[in-house]
Design an enzyme around this catalytic site. Structure first.
Site, mmCIF file in Angstrom:
data_model
loop_
_atom_site.group_PDB
_atom_site.id
_atom_site.type_symbol
_atom_site.label_atom_id
_atom_site.label_comp_id
_atom_site.label_asym_id
_atom_site.label_seq_id
_atom_site.Cartn_x
_atom_site.Cartn_y
_atom_site.Cartn_z
ATOM 1 N N SER A 117 0.832 -1.200 0.000
ATOM 2 C CA SER A 117 0.000 0.000 0.000
ATOM 3 C C SER A 117 0.870 1.255 0.000
ATOM 4 O O SER A 117 2.075 1.197 0.232
ATOM 5 C CB SER A 117 -0.880 0.017 1.249
ATOM 6 O OG SER A 117 -0.065 0.260 2.379
ATOM 7 N N LYS A 118 0.197 2.370 -0.231
ATOM 8 C CA LYS A 118 0.908 3.652 -0.225
ATOM 9 C C LYS A 118 1.535 3.888 1.150
ATOM 10 O O LYS A 118 2.622 4.440 1.251
ATOM 11 C CB LYS A 118 -0.064 4.768 -0.586
ATOM 12 C CG LYS A 118 0.577 6.134 -0.559
ATOM 13 C CD LYS A 118 -0.267 7.198 -1.203
ATOM 14 C CE LYS A 118 0.442 8.537 -1.154
ATOM 15 N NZ LYS A 118 0.790 8.985 0.197
#
Ligand code: GLU
Length: 531
Positions: A288-289
């Site tokens: 994920s970011k």
């Protein structure tokens, strides 16, 4: 499609085979699509999906299509479509058909194909595969609450509940017509058949079986005239003659509905291949970011500047070569076989096969990403690297001859992963040290050092020509004459020239700095460093 019967417990299941796992025939044409939704920047997992589609298309001399799936207007983000297109270009993924290229199966933006979806969903309503539902959001919420109160996880609109709801299966035809005519809001739902075992296959996951009774009646179309993802996706894959749907594993749960839609329309489904997830560098779950922010690596190909001022770093702006980025990404989930890891796009095309894409999630390794860039960097010819380094030197206000720059780059390139790191390794070729590493001064700079360095400087100044080999001979001679050890001379000299115990070979450094500059730095160090 093959249909047979089977009994499970008290129920008789209709076996519906939608297996399309036959090997590809020679004359078959490959048409694949990358179908992103423009909801923000494209995650590197999405880039990998596009890349695998591209490698597959080129391998089989097929067609690569970009379809923009923008029917969910609530999630539409301005600039995202342009971002996606620019990302693919940067990666060297060439499109044959798409929003910019056009093509025979266009338009390629779903928001421009509304009439097609309406027409198709009406066919399903006519044949009884879909029905109107008028339940209001409040009514649906009530049902959810009821389900929760009864201890059920979720309320599902399906074979078991649909007859308690407000829809064209439960209302009189007259009432349905009245509601439609008076503009009541509605959705059209797929009518999932009862008692069927749906069998289909995935090129990566193998055969999958699902009982239709467990599936819900998904919304296909809304009264605002927009289809949902499922309808638009299936209709377009058919109308665009897609032969292989290659996409992320997160779409696997949608597959039973999709194959049922093919059946409802009476179409042959394409072959499917669901790609494994990209996993976090450590721990469980999807990359994920947040992982990127925490560990300092980008999860997007290009820097993203969103419409609300939000930003996210990109591989391009972080100094990655697109070839290195694409090579790294391709090997996350695909095993090309053999030892060779550095592969050009053409080599990857030559070797690519879906059989060698694994089922298991592929762990992202930021160190490996840098390693790939390093490998591509050290293989560049030094002239190219010097040219790439130039703009950074201009920014620093540094001017230097091109041949000198090339020599410097050759000396240090093994120590960097990115072009911008060359500055860290080379600044002292262009600027004198502003300070001297205190710890090293304490350790290496003795009261007698200024005297030694001054006398060494005199010998160096007389060395002809002022080149590494000759300078080395001068220093050796000096050590002998003065009965000194290497460390007593070389360490302070490095401190004087660089300000720290860093940098490449001292004699070459001296040669490149030149006689005048070496003298100046020695003189300055002897004057300023106090013990
Ligand atoms: N629009 C979907 C996405 O954003 C496409 C999924 C598919 O390839 O079917 O990923």
């Amino acid at each position: 499609m093959a249909v047979s019967q089977k009994t499970v417990g008290n129920s008789i299941y209709l076996n519906v085979d939608l297996l399309n796992d036959q090997p590809m025939k020679e004359e078959e044409t490959v048409r694949v699509r990358f179908a992103p939704s423009p909801t923000g920047p494209l995650h590197i997992g999405g880039v990998r999906t596009a890349l695998y589609n591209y490698l597959f298309a080129r391998k089989y001399r097929g067609t690569m299509i970009l379809r923009i799936e923008d029917t969910d207007r609530n999630r539409f983000v301005p600039g995202a479509e342009e971002y996606i297109i620019e990302s693919l270009k940067w990666c060297g993924i060439q499109l044959d058909e798409g929003v910019e290229e056009g093509g025979p199966a266009g338009p390629y933006r779903q928001s421009e194909r509304r009439d097609i979806y309406r027409e198709h969903v009406m066919k399903l309503v006519e044949t009884g595969w879909a029905y109107y539902a008028f339940d209001t959001p409040e009514e649906l919420e009530d049902k959810r609450q009821e389900a929760a109160a009864a201890g059920k996880d979720i309320f599902q609109y399906d074979i078991h509940t649909r007859m308690d709801m407000c829809n064209s299966l439960t209302l009189e035809k007259k009432e349905v017509d009245r509601r439609l005519q008076s503009g009541d809001s509605f959705v059209i739902r797929f009518k999932m058949p009862e008692n069927e075992e749906i069998r289909f296959s995935d090129l990566i996951r193998g055969e999958i079986r699902v009982l239709s009774d467990t599936l819900d009646d998904k919304v296909l179309f809304k009264s605002d005239g927009m289809p949902t993802y499922h309808l638009a996706n299936v209709v377009d894959d058919h109308l665009m003659y897609i032969s292989h749907v290659i996409r992320g594993e997160e779409w696997l749960p949608s597959l039973p509905l999709h194959v049922m839609l093919y059946r409802a329309f009476g179409w042959n489904p394409p072959r499917f291949a669901h790609l494994p997830l990209l996993l976090k560098p450590t721990g469980k779950g999807k990359l994920s970011k947040r992982d990127g922010d925490k560990m300092g690596f980008p999860v997007f190909p290009l820097e993203w500047k969103g419409p609300n001022g939000e930003t996210a770093p990109g591989y391009r702006e972080s100094g990655y070569y697109p070839e290195a980025f694409v090579n790294m990404l391709a090997l996350l989930g695909w095993n090309p076989g053999g030892e060779k890891e550095l592969l050009s796009m053409d080599e990857m095309i030559g070797r690519f096969s879906l059989e060698r894409v694994g089922k298991a999630g592929a762990r992202f390794d930021p160190g490996k990403a840098r390693w790939f860039n390093h490998q591509y960097l050290i293989r560049k010819d030094p002239e190219t690297l010097a040219r790439e380094f130039r703009p950074l030197l201009d920014e620093k206000g540094v001017q230097t001859r091109f041949d000198r720059l090339v020599r410097i780059v050759v000396m240090v390139k093994d120590r960097v992963d990115f072009v911008h790191e060359l500055w860290r390794e080379t600044w002292f070729f262009f600027l004198p040290p502003q300070e001297y590493d205190e710890k090293m001064v304490k350790k290496r700079w003795k009261p007698e050092t200024p005297g030694i360095l001054t006398r060494l400087g005199e010998s160096l100044a007389k060395t002809e020509p002022f080149r590494a080999a000759e300078l080395e001979a001068t220093v050796k001679n000096f050590l002998e004459m003065e009965h000194l050890g290497m460390g007593q001379v070389m360490n302070p000299l490095r401190l004087a020239l660089v300000g720290a115990m860093a940098g490449p070979g001292l004699f070459e450094l001296c040669e490149i700095l030149g006689r005048g500059e070496v003298m100046k730095r020695i003189e300055r160090a002897c004057r300023t460093i106090s013990t």
